[in-house]
Design an enzyme around this catalytic site. Structure first.
Site, PDB file in Angstrom:
ATOM      1  N   PRO A 227      42.053  50.227  24.374  1.00  0.00           N
ATOM      2  CA  PRO A 227      42.391  50.944  25.607  1.00  0.00           C
ATOM      3  C   PRO A 227      43.861  51.314  25.636  1.00  0.00           C
ATOM      4  O   PRO A 227      44.673  50.751  24.891  1.00  0.00           O
ATOM      5  CB  PRO A 227      42.031  49.929  26.708  1.00  0.00           C
ATOM      6  CG  PRO A 227      42.059  48.604  26.033  1.00  0.00           C
ATOM      7  CD  PRO A 227      41.644  48.835  24.621  1.00  0.00           C
ATOM      8  N   GLY A 231      49.268  48.579  22.786  1.00  0.00           N
ATOM      9  CA  GLY A 231      50.271  48.418  21.739  1.00  0.00           C
ATOM     10  C   GLY A 231      49.906  48.989  20.397  1.00  0.00           C
ATOM     11  O   GLY A 231      50.380  48.492  19.366  1.00  0.00           O
ATOM     12  N   LYS A 232      49.096  50.049  20.352  1.00  0.00           N
ATOM     13  CA  LYS A 232      48.715  50.629  19.059  1.00  0.00           C
ATOM     14  C   LYS A 232      49.924  51.263  18.370  1.00  0.00           C
ATOM     15  O   LYS A 232      50.135  51.071  17.173  1.00  0.00           O
ATOM     16  CB  LYS A 232      47.604  51.669  19.277  1.00  0.00           C
ATOM     17  CG  LYS A 232      46.331  51.085  19.871  1.00  0.00           C
ATOM     18  CD  LYS A 232      45.234  52.125  19.990  1.00  0.00           C
ATOM     19  CE  LYS A 232      45.508  53.127  21.092  1.00  0.00           C
ATOM     20  NZ  LYS A 232      45.480  52.534  22.436  1.00  0.00           N
ATOM     21  N   THR A 233      50.716  52.017  19.107  1.00  0.00           N
ATOM     22  CA  THR A 233      51.910  52.633  18.522  1.00  0.00           C
ATOM     23  C   THR A 233      52.921  51.576  18.112  1.00  0.00           C
ATOM     24  O   THR A 233      53.567  51.682  17.058  1.00  0.00           O
ATOM     25  CB  THR A 233      52.530  53.614  19.521  1.00  0.00           C
ATOM     26  OG1 THR A 233      51.553  54.585  19.908  1.00  0.00           O
ATOM     27  CG2 THR A 233      53.722  54.324  18.919  1.00  0.00           C
ATOM     28  N   HIS A 449      37.258  41.061  57.598  1.00  0.00           N
ATOM     29  CA  HIS A 449      36.683  41.536  56.340  1.00  0.00           C
ATOM     30  C   HIS A 449      37.172  40.677  55.168  1.00  0.00           C
ATOM     31  O   HIS A 449      36.364  40.195  54.360  1.00  0.00           O
ATOM     32  CB  HIS A 449      37.085  42.998  56.141  1.00  0.00           C
ATOM     33  CG  HIS A 449      36.452  43.634  54.954  1.00  0.00           C
ATOM     34  ND1 HIS A 449      35.362  44.471  55.046  1.00  0.00           N
ATOM     35  CD2 HIS A 449      36.738  43.555  53.630  1.00  0.00           C
ATOM     36  CE1 HIS A 449      35.021  44.886  53.843  1.00  0.00           C
ATOM     37  NE2 HIS A 449      35.846  44.345  52.963  1.00  0.00           N
ATOM     38  N   GLU A 450      38.483  40.483  55.063  1.00  0.00           N
ATOM     39  CA  GLU A 450      39.032  39.730  53.934  1.00  0.00           C
ATOM     40  C   GLU A 450      38.671  38.250  54.034  1.00  0.00           C
ATOM     41  O   GLU A 450      38.425  37.597  53.003  1.00  0.00           O
ATOM     42  CB  GLU A 450      40.549  39.913  53.881  1.00  0.00           C
ATOM     43  CG  GLU A 450      41.011  41.357  53.729  1.00  0.00           C
ATOM     44  CD  GLU A 450      40.449  42.015  52.486  1.00  0.00           C
ATOM     45  OE1 GLU A 450      40.171  41.294  51.506  1.00  0.00           O
ATOM     46  OE2 GLU A 450      40.276  43.253  52.490  1.00  0.00           O
ATOM     47  N   HIS A 453      35.214  37.710  52.598  1.00  0.00           N
ATOM     48  CA  HIS A 453      35.226  37.623  51.132  1.00  0.00           C
ATOM     49  C   HIS A 453      35.635  36.227  50.683  1.00  0.00           C
ATOM     50  O   HIS A 453      35.017  35.642  49.776  1.00  0.00           O
ATOM     51  CB  HIS A 453      36.216  38.651  50.559  1.00  0.00           C
ATOM     52  CG  HIS A 453      35.734  40.063  50.627  1.00  0.00           C
ATOM     53  ND1 HIS A 453      34.498  40.455  50.178  1.00  0.00           N
ATOM     54  CD2 HIS A 453      36.345  41.190  51.090  1.00  0.00           C
ATOM     55  CE1 HIS A 453      34.354  41.763  50.353  1.00  0.00           C
ATOM     56  NE2 HIS A 453      35.465  42.229  50.913  1.00  0.00           N
ATOM     57  N   ASP A 524      33.843  48.101  48.231  1.00  0.00           N
ATOM     58  CA  ASP A 524      32.943  46.957  48.008  1.00  0.00           C
ATOM     59  C   ASP A 524      31.516  47.422  47.717  1.00  0.00           C
ATOM     60  O   ASP A 524      30.848  46.883  46.827  1.00  0.00           O
ATOM     61  CB  ASP A 524      32.940  46.055  49.242  1.00  0.00           C
ATOM     62  CG  ASP A 524      34.311  45.449  49.512  1.00  0.00           C
ATOM     63  OD1 ASP A 524      35.062  45.269  48.543  1.00  0.00           O
ATOM     64  OD2 ASP A 524      34.618  45.183  50.688  1.00  0.00           O
TER      65      ASP A 524
END
Length: 650
Positions: A227, A231-233, A449-450, A453, A524
Site C-alpha cells: 500500500p 516505504g517502497k521507494t 451515541h459514543e 459504542h 456506523d
C-alpha cells in the site's frame, strides 16, 4: 568490483572556486546569432521601404472622385504597387487616397482624371514589388531556418538539454552517485523480511563475480508490492546506497506521452544510461502507469502505452546478469499489471511490503523520534505503537512530525504523550474544529451515541481496547471512539459479529434514550453493512451455507469479466440480501439488550462525557469496569445440525 563504462564522461570545466564553469558558446552559435540579428535588421528595413508615402491629409476615394469632377485637383500621381493616389489640390494642399485593387476602379479613376484634364502620372514601383516579395516570403523562411539551427546548436553546446522539446525521446541523467545516496538499510525500520530479500540484490551489485563463479543467476527484476506509504521507494534507495550503485528513479507515467514512439525511446534511453554507469539500479515507481495489462478495455487499448510496455519487456530480456543492472518496480496495484511483465526472467521476485505490526511500528517511531526531544520515549512510543494499528511508515512519520509541531506551537520543552495522542487524532480524523460550537442538545446526542459504542465494546470483552471517548468535532466527524485494535489477519464469526454489534450500538443507544436515531450513524451503518455482507457472501458465515456468493469484480477498462456476479441466480442474491438484513437486525437487538442491561452505566458515562467532553485513562476505565460480560448464543448451522452453545466472550 565496480564496472566501468566504455565511454568516458564529458569533462566539465571548473572555475577558480572549484565550481562548474558555464559551457563555452560554440563558434556556430555565435555565427548563427549574428546572422539572425542581421536578418531581423534587414526585415525591419524592408518594412520601412514598403511603407507607402502619405503626404498631406487623407481623402476618401469617393471624395477624390467628386473633387476631380469639380476640377479641384491640380495634379495626381498613381502608385501602382501601393494602390494609392498622391497629388495636389487646386488650393495647393497635398492629399493621398487609397483605391481598390481592381482594374475597373483604376480605369474609372483614370477616365475621370483625363476628362477633367488633370495632369496624371503613373509610377509602376517595380523595385518595391521585389522588396515586397522578399519581405513576405523569403525573409520569414530564412529567419525561421536560422532560428531552428540556433536552437539545435545551443542544445548541443549546453549539454544539459537546454531545448527540452528537441529531446522528447531521451531522459535526463537521473543517476544519483555515492555522495547523494546516503540511504542504507539502517534508515529502514519495520521491514525486516523485505530487507532480507533485498540483501541478495545488494550482494550481487557489490560483487557480481561471486554469483558468476557459482553459476547463480540473480533476479533481473524485483517487484515491490504494498500500500502507499509503506516505504517502497526508501527500500530501493537503501539497496543502491548499500551496494554503492548508481540509482535511476523514474515514474511509470514519465514513459507515456501523446507523441508516437516517445515512450519506447525513453525506455531505451533509460536502460542505455543504466548500462553505461553499471552497477546500477533502475527504480520504476508506479509501474502500473506503463505496465498495465495490454489489450484491455471495451473500445481498444492505448497503442502508445502498449508500445512502451513492449519495449520495456524487450529491454529487460536484453541485458545479461553480468552487466550489473537490476530493475526494481513498485506498485500498489499488482492485479492490473501485464502477465508478461511478471513472468520469470523479468520481474523474477515479488516482495510484498505489508503495513507494519506493533513491533514494526515501534521501530519506525523510534527511528523518526531519534533526533527529537521526547519527554518519556520508553513509555510513550510503545503506547502510540499500540494505538496506530494499520498505520504505514509515512503515517507514523507524520504523527511524530505533527507532535513536534504541536509542541512548538505550545512552546513546550519536550514532546509529551498528550502531544503524541493529539497527533494521532489529527492524522486519523483531522484537527479540532474549535470554531464550531456544538449546541447542548447535539452534544448530549453525540455523548449518548459514543457512550453506547463504549458500553457494548466493554460487554464484548474489549474494555481494555477502548482508549478514548470524545464529543469534540474533528474534520468531518462530530464524535470519536478510539480503540486499540489488534494486528490480526484472521477473524472468527463471533469477532466479526461483535464488530457489527459495536457499530450498531450508537444508533441503538440514541433510540433507547432519545427516542429516534440521527444522521450521525451513517458511517456506523456503512461499516456494519459491509461486514455483514462479507460474512454472508464471502466467508460462509450465514444460513446460506459454506458458499462464496460474492466475487471480486474486475474493472471494465482492465479487460476483465464485468458480469462476474451473474453466475449467481437471482433467488440466491435475494436470499443474500435477506441474510444481511437478518444479521444486522440480530446484532442491533444484541446491542439493545446489552444497553438495556447496563442502562445505569450508560447514563453515568453519558453525563461524564457531556461534562468533560473527553474521557480516557483511569476515568474511562472506572465507568467501563461496571459493565458485565455478554454471552452470545451460537446460531444454528445451515447444514441442519441443530443445537446451540454458549460462547463467553469475556
Amino acid at each position: 568490483m565496480r564496472l566501468r563504462s566504455k565511454t568516458a564522461d564529458p569533462v566539465v570545466p571548473e572555475t577558480a572556486d572549484g565550481g562548474a564553469a558555464p559551457p563555452r558558446v560554440s563558434r556556430g552559435v555565435r555565427w548563427l546569432s549574428g546572422t539572425l540579428a542581421l536578418l531581423l535588421v534587414v526585415y525591419a528595413l524592408a518594412l520601412v521601404v514598403l511603407r507607402p508615402p502619405s503626404p498631406g491629409s487623407e481623402l476618401a476615394f469617393g471624395d477624390l472622385q467628386r473633387k476631380v469632377l469639380a476640377g479641384e485637383v491640380a495634379s495626381a500621381r498613381l502608385l501602382d504597387e501601393d494602390a494609392r493616389v498622391v497629388g495636389t489640390l487646386a488650393d495647393g494642399a497635398q492629399f493621398w487616397t487609397s483605391y481598390p485593387r481592381s482594374d475597373t476602379a483604376t480605369n474609372d479613376l483614370l477616365r475621370s482624371l483625363f476628362n477633367a484634364e488633370t495632369p496624371v502620372s503613373v509610377q509602376t514601383q517595380t523595385g518595391k514589388a521585389m522588396v515586397r516579395f522578399v519581405a513576405q516570403f523569403l525573409l520569414p523562411l530564412v529567419i525561421l531556418a536560422n532560428l531552428f539551427a540556433l536552437l539545435f546548436y545551443a542544445t548541443r553546446s549546453s549539454g544539459d538539454g537546454a531545448s527540452e522539446f528537441l529531446l522528447f525521446g531521451k531522459l535526463g541523467d537521473k543517476r544519483v552517485g555515492k555522495a547523494r545516496t546516503a540511504t542504507t538499510f539502517a534508515d529502514v525500520a519495520g521491514a525486516r523480511e523485505s530487507i532480507i530479500e533485498l540483501a541478495e540484490v545488494r550482494d550481487y551489485l557489490a560483487d557480481p563475480k561471486a554469483f558468476e563463479v557459482m553459476g547463480a543467476l540473480p533476479p533481473k527484476g524485483v517487484l515491490l508490492v504494498g500500500p502507499p506509504g509503506c516505504g517502497k521507494t526508501l527500500l530501493a534507495r537503501a539497496v543502491a546506497g548499500e551496494a554503492n550503485a548508481s540509482f535511476y528513479s523514474i515514474s511509470g507515467s514519465e514513459f507515456v506521452e501523446s507523441l508516437v514512439g516517445v515512450g519506447a525511446a525513453r525506455v531505451r534511453s533509460l536502460f542505455a544510461q543504466a548500462r553505461a554507469h553499471a552497477p546500477s539500479i533502475i527504480f520504476i515507481d508506479e509501474l502500473d502507469g506503463a505496465g498495465r495489462q495490454r489489450g484491455a478495455g471495451l473500445g481498444g487499448g492505448h497503442d502508445e502505452r502498449e508500445q512502451t510496455l513492449n519495449e520495456l519487456l524487450v529491454q529487460m530480456d536484453g541485458f545479461s546478469p553480468s552487466e550489473g543492472v537490476v530493475v526494481l518496480g513498485a506498485t500498489n496495484r499488482p492485479d492490473i499489471l501485464d502477465s508478461a511483465l511478471l513472468r520469470a526472467g523479468r520481474f523474477d521476485r515479488h516482495i510484498t511490503i505489508e503495513r507494519p505490526d506493533a513491533a514494526g511500528r515501534l521501530e519506525i517511531l523510534r527511528l523518526h523520534a531519534h533526533k527529537r526531544r521526547l519527554a518519556d520515549p520508553e513509555a510513550d512510543l510503545p503506547h502510540i505503537a499500540r494505538r496506530t494499528a494499520g498505520f504505514t511508515g509515512a503515517d507514523l512519520a507524520n504523527v511524530v512530525n505533527e507532535a513536534a509541531l504541536l509542541t512548538v506551537r505550545a512552546k513546550a520543552s519536550s514532546i509529551d504523550r498528550r502531544a503524541l495522542e493529539e497527533a494521532v487524532e489529527r492524522v486519523l480524523s483531522g484537527p479540532r474544529r474549535a470554531a464550531r460550537l456544538i449546541p447542548p442538545a447535539e452534544k448530549s446526542r453525540i455523548a449518548v451515541h459514543e457512550a453506547g459504542h463504549a458500553v457494548v465494546a466493554a460487554a464484548l470483552g474489549k474494555a481494555a481496547e477502548v482508549d478514548k471517548l470524545s464529543v469534540i468535532a474533528r474534520g468531518n466527524g462530530v464524535g470519536h471512539l478510539a480503540m486499540l485494535e489488534e494486528d490480526k489477519a484472521v477473524f472468527t464469526r463471533d469477532e466479526m459479529a461483535g464488530r457489527i454489534t459495536i457499530a450498531m450500538a450508537g444508533i441503538a443507544a440514541e433510540e433507547m434514550i432519545l427516542g429516534q436515531p440521527s444522521t450521525g450513524s451513517e458511517a456506523d451503518l456503512e461499516r456494519a453493512t459491509n461486514t455483514a455482507r462479507d460474512m454472508a457472501g464471502r466467508f460462509g458465515m450465514s444460513r446460506l451455507g459454506r458458499v462464496r456468493v460474492l466475487r471480486e469484480q474486475g474493472e471494465i477498462f482492465l479487460g476483465r469479466d464485468y458480469l462476474a456476479s451473474h453466475d449467481v441466480s437471482q433467488p440466491t442474491l435475494e436470499q443474500l440480501d435477506s441474510e444481511i438484513r437478518r444479521i444486522l437486525d440480530e446484532e442491533e437487538t444484541a446491542a439493545r439488550n446489552i444497553l438495556d442491561q447496563h442502562r445505569t452505566v450508560l447514563d453515568n458515562l453519558t453525563a461524564a462525557l457531556v461534562e468533560q467532553e473527553t474521557l480516557s485513562g483511569i476515568e474511562l476505565e472506572r465507568h467501563l469496569n461496571a459493565v458485565a460480560g455478554y454471552t452470545r448464543p451460537t446460531p444454528t448451522p445451515a447444514a441442519g445440525s441443530g443445537g446451540t452453545r454458549k460462547t463467553p466472550l469475556r
